[in-house]
Scaffold this motif. Structure first.
Motif, PDB file in Angstrom:
ATOM      1  N   VAL A 252       0.843  -1.187   0.000  1.00  0.00           N
ATOM      2  CA  VAL A 252       0.000   0.000   0.000  1.00  0.00           C
ATOM      3  C   VAL A 252       0.883   1.242   0.000  1.00  0.00           C
ATOM      4  N   ILE A 253       0.533   2.204  -0.837  1.00  0.00           N
ATOM      5  CA  ILE A 253       1.197   3.503  -0.788  1.00  0.00           C
ATOM      6  C   ILE A 253       0.415   4.380   0.186  1.00  0.00           C
ATOM      7  N   THR A 254       1.092   4.790   1.230  1.00  0.00           N
ATOM      8  CA  THR A 254       0.444   5.538   2.313  1.00  0.00           C
ATOM      9  C   THR A 254       1.234   6.806   2.636  1.00  0.00           C
ATOM     10  N   ILE A 255       0.549   7.701   3.336  1.00  0.00           N
ATOM     11  CA  ILE A 255       1.222   8.879   3.894  1.00  0.00           C
ATOM     12  C   ILE A 255       1.476   8.606   5.374  1.00  0.00           C
ATOM     13  N   LYS A 256       2.732   8.556   5.726  1.00  0.00           N
ATOM     14  CA  LYS A 256       3.122   8.415   7.136  1.00  0.00           C
ATOM     15  C   LYS A 256       3.044   9.787   7.778  1.00  0.00           C
ATOM     16  N   VAL A 257       2.412   9.868   8.938  1.00  0.00           N
ATOM     17  CA  VAL A 257       2.131  11.144   9.596  1.00  0.00           C
ATOM     18  C   VAL A 257       2.781  11.164  10.978  1.00  0.00           C
ATOM     19  N   ASN A 258       3.459  12.249  11.293  1.00  0.00           N
ATOM     20  CA  ASN A 258       4.002  12.439  12.636  1.00  0.00           C
ATOM     21  C   ASN A 258       2.900  13.011  13.527  1.00  0.00           C
ATOM     22  N   HIS A 259       2.380  12.196  14.431  1.00  0.00           N
ATOM     23  CA  HIS A 259       1.245  12.596  15.260  1.00  0.00           C
ATOM     24  C   HIS A 259       1.626  13.556  16.382  1.00  0.00           C
ATOM     25  N   PRO A 262       2.237  19.700  15.767  1.00  0.00           N
ATOM     26  CA  PRO A 262       1.209  20.479  16.462  1.00  0.00           C
ATOM     27  C   PRO A 262      -0.116  20.590  15.709  1.00  0.00           C
ATOM     28  N   PHE A 263      -0.098  20.450  14.391  1.00  0.00           N
ATOM     29  CA  PHE A 263      -1.334  20.504  13.620  1.00  0.00           C
ATOM     30  C   PHE A 263      -1.915  19.106  13.399  1.00  0.00           C
ATOM     31  N   MET A 264      -1.070  18.147  13.041  1.00  0.00           N
ATOM     32  CA  MET A 264      -1.572  16.836  12.613  1.00  0.00           C
ATOM     33  C   MET A 264      -1.917  15.900  13.757  1.00  0.00           C
ATOM     34  N   GLN A 265      -1.685  16.313  14.981  1.00  0.00           N
ATOM     35  CA  GLN A 265      -2.132  15.490  16.103  1.00  0.00           C
ATOM     36  C   GLN A 265      -3.654  15.554  16.266  1.00  0.00           C
ATOM     37  N   ASP A 266      -4.294  16.495  15.583  1.00  0.00           N
ATOM     38  CA  ASP A 266      -5.756  16.639  15.621  1.00  0.00           C
ATOM     39  C   ASP A 266      -6.365  15.708  14.576  1.00  0.00           C
ATOM     40  N   ILE A 267      -7.270  14.835  14.998  1.00  0.00           N
ATOM     41  CA  ILE A 267      -7.880  13.872  14.092  1.00  0.00           C
ATOM     42  C   ILE A 267      -8.649  14.564  12.968  1.00  0.00           C
ATOM     43  N   ASN A 268      -9.218  15.742  13.247  1.00  0.00           N
ATOM     44  CA  ASN A 268      -9.929  16.484  12.192  1.00  0.00           C
ATOM     45  C   ASN A 268      -8.985  16.870  11.057  1.00  0.00           C
ATOM     46  N   ARG A 270      -6.191  15.224  10.174  1.00  0.00           N
ATOM     47  CA  ARG A 270      -5.826  14.021   9.398  1.00  0.00           C
ATOM     48  C   ARG A 270      -6.985  13.603   8.499  1.00  0.00           C
ATOM     49  N   GLN A 271      -8.194  13.717   8.992  1.00  0.00           N
ATOM     50  CA  GLN A 271      -9.356  13.395   8.152  1.00  0.00           C
ATOM     51  C   GLN A 271      -9.477  14.388   7.004  1.00  0.00           C
ATOM     52  N   ALA A 272      -9.153  15.660   7.255  1.00  0.00           N
ATOM     53  CA  ALA A 272      -9.163  16.657   6.177  1.00  0.00           C
ATOM     54  C   ALA A 272      -8.135  16.306   5.114  1.00  0.00           C
ATOM     55  N   MET A 273      -6.955  15.906   5.537  1.00  0.00           N
ATOM     56  CA  MET A 273      -5.912  15.523   4.594  1.00  0.00           C
ATOM     57  C   MET A 273      -6.349  14.337   3.745  1.00  0.00           C
ATOM     58  N   SER A 274      -7.013  13.362   4.393  1.00  0.00           N
ATOM     59  CA  SER A 274      -7.490  12.187   3.662  1.00  0.00           C
ATOM     60  C   SER A 274      -8.563  12.562   2.640  1.00  0.00           C
ATOM     61  N   GLN A 275      -9.506  13.428   3.056  1.00  0.00           N
ATOM     62  CA  GLN A 275     -10.594  13.805   2.148  1.00  0.00           C
ATOM     63  C   GLN A 275     -10.119  14.728   1.023  1.00  0.00           C
ATOM     64  N   ALA A 276      -8.953  15.345   1.183  1.00  0.00           N
ATOM     65  CA  ALA A 276      -8.412  16.199   0.125  1.00  0.00           C
ATOM     66  C   ALA A 276      -7.813  15.398  -1.017  1.00  0.00           C
ATOM     67  N   ILE A 277      -7.559  14.099  -0.792  1.00  0.00           N
ATOM     68  CA  ILE A 277      -6.864  13.280  -1.795  1.00  0.00           C
ATOM     69  C   ILE A 277      -7.870  12.682  -2.774  1.00  0.00           C
ATOM     70  N   GLU A 463     -10.555   5.229  10.949  1.00  0.00           N
ATOM     71  CA  GLU A 463     -11.122   6.440  11.542  1.00  0.00           C
ATOM     72  C   GLU A 463     -10.056   7.390  12.091  1.00  0.00           C
ATOM     73  N   GLU A 464      -9.008   6.836  12.698  1.00  0.00           N
ATOM     74  CA  GLU A 464      -8.007   7.688  13.336  1.00  0.00           C
ATOM     75  C   GLU A 464      -6.838   8.025  12.414  1.00  0.00           C
ATOM     76  N   LEU A 465      -6.689   7.241  11.341  1.00  0.00           N
ATOM     77  CA  LEU A 465      -5.676   7.509  10.316  1.00  0.00           C
ATOM     78  C   LEU A 465      -4.262   7.676  10.889  1.00  0.00           C
ATOM     79  N   PRO A 466      -3.741   6.664  11.555  1.00  0.00           N
ATOM     80  CA  PRO A 466      -2.328   6.718  11.963  1.00  0.00           C
ATOM     81  C   PRO A 466      -1.411   6.836  10.749  1.00  0.00           C
ATOM     82  N   VAL A 467      -1.815   6.231   9.633  1.00  0.00           N
ATOM     83  CA  VAL A 467      -1.256   6.511   8.315  1.00  0.00           C
ATOM     84  C   VAL A 467      -2.449   6.777   7.399  1.00  0.00           C
ATOM     85  N   ILE A 468      -2.206   7.481   6.297  1.00  0.00           N
ATOM     86  CA  ILE A 468      -3.291   7.809   5.374  1.00  0.00           C
ATOM     87  C   ILE A 468      -3.092   7.016   4.090  1.00  0.00           C
TER      88      ILE A 468
END
Length: 504
Positions: A252-259, A262-268, A270-277, A463-468
């Motif tokens: 799987v090609i995924t986006i690894k995210v540093n949780h 200060p911005f990406m620790q918010d689940i909203n 990460r969900q925004a980033m996922s829905q933008a793709i 739901e929590e998107l530890p990776v996208i």
């Protein structure tokens, strides 16, 4: 007459030279040969048929015997016995013994890899068997013993510190010449215990650029070229001397995210980033394979881990912006998201070993910009992904992750999303319910509770998107038509070179 005789001799010699050349196959891929260490370069040695493990994966995805002919477990599931194959020799002439197996595995369990996480109390030789005594039940032991890091080498392959100084295995091929990081030459092993190879010599060439591999496919007489870009594949399909083969891999090609960002620790966020793709656009337009867009982390081919109850990923840029606003962002005059006076600006690391990654990164850069995220792209070595994880400097990375390097995806899933995360998995993300579910699956992944635990894990990842997740992976390979018996391994563990023949 004398001139004619000389010409005939020269022609015969030239024909012999061409015949000899025709007995050599070239394998090319972007993956450099970094080291003789099994934890670093072992995948290349098992793929090329130089080394082997106790167990392997059959074409249906189940476990099959390799250097072990069979195995059994005690009633309390703490003692495993693996019976070794008779009359097996290493390429240095040494016999395969239980002591040799234990030596390789003792080294392996101290280094990164699936065996390091197995609760082994002891390994002992008993007749022609290796007996593992575990601290607690661990159902994934046979699968772990099929990973390339557990390849069995001759005791003479190691120096006094346990480092590998030469690759001496039991496979159908022996090393002729090893010139890292680009070249590896192998020759067939005449006394191999299994299906003997018909090809005399095979050369592996690591070529980082897809265009280079495509040119090699057009010029080499007998070649298998891996990991070409979509444009090259489309062009080479029209070459009468070449075939194109494709297979879906559990990669799987995924986006690894540093949780901890200060911005990406918010689940909203990460969900925004996922829905933008726009996954469909990337899969269909960019990679010309609409079927590879992800709806969740793992594809339907890994049926136990593909949760049909999950709502699939959606593309919705407007809702993505609304989620950023919900997370406290506003948008400046240039359209970029800001919070606490700071623009949402990140750097995505990726690498060109897989030629589609930079292309996808560019597409994601444009898609993130539409929702106000300013993203730079840094293309370097793949080692910068685990390096950035370890030193904490990574913000996001676009990476390719194989979730079935052993027979069961559980090994890699447990590593990636369990406590502490992993170099190629979650970064600074913790979910204790997920960790407990994974612990339970390691003890028993066949009981009635296993399905519920897998469902819990897959839903939390969705739901929590530890990776996208972005796209599933389709392996396309270009093969010379004069090669017979070429087949692709859906687990990407072997090239099956001993099954290939040259068509006269």
């Amino acid at each position: 007459m004398k001139y004619l005789k000389k010409s005939l001799i020269m022609a015969a010699l030239a024909g012999a030279a061409l015949s000899l050349q025709a007995q050599t196959i070239t394998i090319t891929s972007p993956w450099e040969l970094k080291s003789k260490d099994p934890t670093v370069g072992g995948y290349a040695f098992t793929r090329m048929g130089i080394t082997e493990t106790l167990v392997s994966i059959n074409k249906a995805g189940g476990l099959k015997p390799q250097l072990a002919t069979d195995w059994s477990v005690s009633d309390d599931k703490k003692v495993w016995t693996f019976t070794l194959r008779n009359n097996v020799t290493f390429s240095d002439g040494e016999a395969l013994t239980a002591d040799a197996v234990i030596h390789s595995l003792e080294v392996a369990k101290e280094k990164p890899g699936p065996l390091k996480g197995v609760p082994i109390l002891s390994m002992q030789s008993k007749n022609n068997s290796v007996v593992f005594t575990l601290e607690k039940p661990y159902t994934l032991l046979p699968a772990a013993l099929g990973h390339h890091t557990t390849m069995i080498l001759s005791p003479k392959a190691y120096d006094k510190d346990g480092d590998v100084n030469q690759v001496v295995g039991t496979g159908p091929f022996n090393v002729k010449e090893f010139t890292p990081p680009q070249r590896l030459s192998i020759v067939k092993k005449d006394d191999y215990w299994g299906e003997k190879a018909s090809i005399d010599e095979i050369e592996y060439i690591a070529a980082s650029r897809s265009v280079t591999r495509a040119l090699m496919a057009e010029s080499k007489p007998s070649i298998i070229a891996y990991s070409l870009d979509a444009a090259s594949i489309s062009r080479l399909k029209h070459n009468p001397k070449l075939d194109v083969m494709s297979i879906m891999l559990p990669r799987v090609i995924t986006i690894k995210v540093n949780h901890k960002h200060p911005f990406m620790q918010d689940i909203n966020v990460r969900q925004a980033m996922s829905q933008a793709i726009n996954r469909n656009g990337i899969a269909a337009s960019l990679l010309r394979s609409p079927e590879i867009k992800t709806t969740q982390l793992l594809p339907p081919s890994l049926s136990q881990w593909h949760n049909t109850d999950l709502e699939p990923f959606q593309y919705n840029a407007d809702n993505a912006k609304a989620l950023l606003e919900k997370a406290g962002f506003t948008f400046n005059g240039e359209g970029y998201a800001e919070k606490d006076g700071k623009v949402f600006e990140i750097t995505m690391r990726t690498y060109s070993d897989r030629p589609e990654l930079p292309l996808i990164a560019n597409a994601i850069q444009d898609q993130f910009k539409k929702i106000g995220i300013k993203m730079d792209i840094s293309i370097g070595s793949y080692t910068e992904v685990p390096g950035g994880h370890q030193d904490g400097t990574l913000e996001v990375a676009l990476m390719s992750r194989n979730y079935a390097t052993v027979q069961s995806p559980l090994n890699n899933i447990a590593s990636d999303f369990g406590r502490g995360g992993a170099d190629w998995g979650a970064m600074n993300w913790e979910n204790e319910a997920v960790a407990k579910a994974l612990d339970a699956l390691k003890l028993d992944n066949t009981d009635d509770a296993a399905d519920a635990n897998r469902a819990l894990v897959t839903r939390a990842i969705q739901e929590e998107l530890p990776v996208i997740p972005v796209i599933w992976y389709k392996q396309s390979v270009v093969v010379s038509k004069n090669l017979k018996g070429v087949s692709l391994d859906p687990f990407d563990t072997t090239y099956r070179l001993n099954e290939i023949e040259l068509v006269k």
